[in-house]
Scaffold this motif. Sequence first.
Motif, PDB file in Angstrom:
ATOM      1  N   SER A 101      64.340  33.917  74.780  1.00 30.18           N
ATOM      2  CA  SER A 101      64.163  34.741  73.316  1.00 30.18           C
ATOM      3  C   SER A 101      62.862  35.588  73.262  1.00 30.18           C
ATOM      4  N   ASP A 102      61.792  34.985  73.654  1.00 29.94           N
ATOM      5  CA  ASP A 102      60.621  35.611  73.431  1.00 29.94           C
ATOM      6  C   ASP A 102      59.831  36.095  74.539  1.00 29.94           C
ATOM      7  N   ARG A 103      60.579  35.230  75.637  1.00 29.09           N
ATOM      8  CA  ARG A 103      59.718  35.662  77.166  1.00 29.09           C
ATOM      9  C   ARG A 103      58.237  35.300  77.220  1.00 29.09           C
ATOM     10  N   LYS A 104      58.075  34.146  76.216  1.00 27.54           N
ATOM     11  CA  LYS A 104      56.734  33.563  76.303  1.00 27.54           C
ATOM     12  C   LYS A 104      56.837  32.069  77.227  1.00 27.54           C
ATOM     13  N   LYS A 138      55.657  28.654  80.019  1.00 30.79           N
ATOM     14  CA  LYS A 138      54.659  28.060  80.579  1.00 30.79           C
ATOM     15  C   LYS A 138      55.109  27.524  81.787  1.00 30.79           C
ATOM     16  N   ASN A 139      53.981  27.005  82.511  1.00 33.72           N
ATOM     17  CA  ASN A 139      54.360  26.384  83.760  1.00 33.72           C
ATOM     18  C   ASN A 139      55.249  24.981  83.608  1.00 33.72           C
ATOM     19  N   GLY A 140      56.380  25.297  84.431  1.00 33.49           N
ATOM     20  CA  GLY A 140      57.560  24.426  84.367  1.00 33.49           C
ATOM     21  C   GLY A 140      58.799  24.770  83.593  1.00 33.49           C
ATOM     22  N   ASP A 141      58.604  25.938  82.997  1.00 33.70           N
ATOM     23  CA  ASP A 141      59.786  26.496  82.225  1.00 33.70           C
ATOM     24  C   ASP A 141      60.708  26.891  83.122  1.00 33.70           C
ATOM     25  N   VAL A 142      61.982  26.824  83.048  1.00 33.30           N
ATOM     26  CA  VAL A 142      63.144  27.668  84.023  1.00 33.30           C
ATOM     27  C   VAL A 142      63.471  28.823  83.568  1.00 33.30           C
ATOM     28  N   VAL A 143      63.130  29.895  83.901  1.00 36.95           N
ATOM     29  CA  VAL A 143      63.833  31.174  83.331  1.00 36.95           C
ATOM     30  C   VAL A 143      64.833  31.555  84.154  1.00 36.95           C
TER      31      VAL A 143
END
Length: 323
Positions: free
Chosen positions: A313-316, A318-323
């Motif tokens: 939603s905000d395209r912020k 961190k490492n480990g997030d799955v986009v």
Amino acid sequence: IDNTLPTVTLTDNQSDRKVKNGDVVGITATFSESMTSSPTLTIGSLGTYTMTSTNASSWTYSWTVSATTGVYSATVAGVDLAGNAYAGTSSLTYEVDNDAPSITNVTSSWGSALNITESAAGGTISLTTTGVEDGQVITATLTPGSSTYSATVTNNAAVITLSSPALTLSDGTYSMTFEVSDLAGNASGTQSMTFTVDRTAPSLTAVTIGSNYSDPSVAKVGDIITVDFTSSEPLQTPSLTILGQSATISGTTSQWSGSYTLTDTQIQGVATFSITIQDLVGNITSGIVSTTNSTTVTIDNTLPTVTLTDNQSDRKVKNGDVV
């Protein structure tokens, strides 16, 4: 007392007095009064002949022509019952013609082959002759069949005109023979011409279309569209348009190919084409616009677009997030 010289009227069975060897010319001398003994008939340098009586004032002679080509005059001599000799100059002049005429040239308006268009229009046959008098008639006979045609000679030339029905013939080879006689009755040798009738329009047995793209059913600007086709018989160089533009043609006899490089970025959709073919005798088939195997080429000059989305939603991140 009879001091009146007899007169004579000479007649014969010839309308034009042009004769040839072998003809039998019946000459009649009709005197104005009865004649003694047999009057004589002299024919040029050929000889003097005794005439035969039909009555005392009418005498005949049958001349079987045997002479070299030339002009001969027939005259009579005789004496009436009082001893008065015929002293007139009545004569009949004959032209002996033993030279056969000839037909020296025959040319048809359709040449060596008759096609659909020429058959529908009708045609002419022009002939030239030698030794044929004006008014003589050339006869022509067409085979197969036995149709006959004729034309009158003028200045050693004649033209036979044939209507469309006369030239509505089945495909095949035909021969036409020509003959003519001169006024003396000498017959020409037979002249002839042979021609082919081809009233069957050519057709294509195979038509395909494709492009040089990896998928030949699609094309874009810069690609080459090619139409390949096979005919039922040998052709003259065909005409092909692709997308309304003249294509470059290659091939020979019955195998042909035409290509066009796409340059217009505005063109979209299925590529159109049109083929016109003409066989070797001139029969034409036009408006061939479809393939025989359902192949098509779809032109696509539209650049692709893309819409990107994600689960953020905000395209912020961190490492480990799955986009």
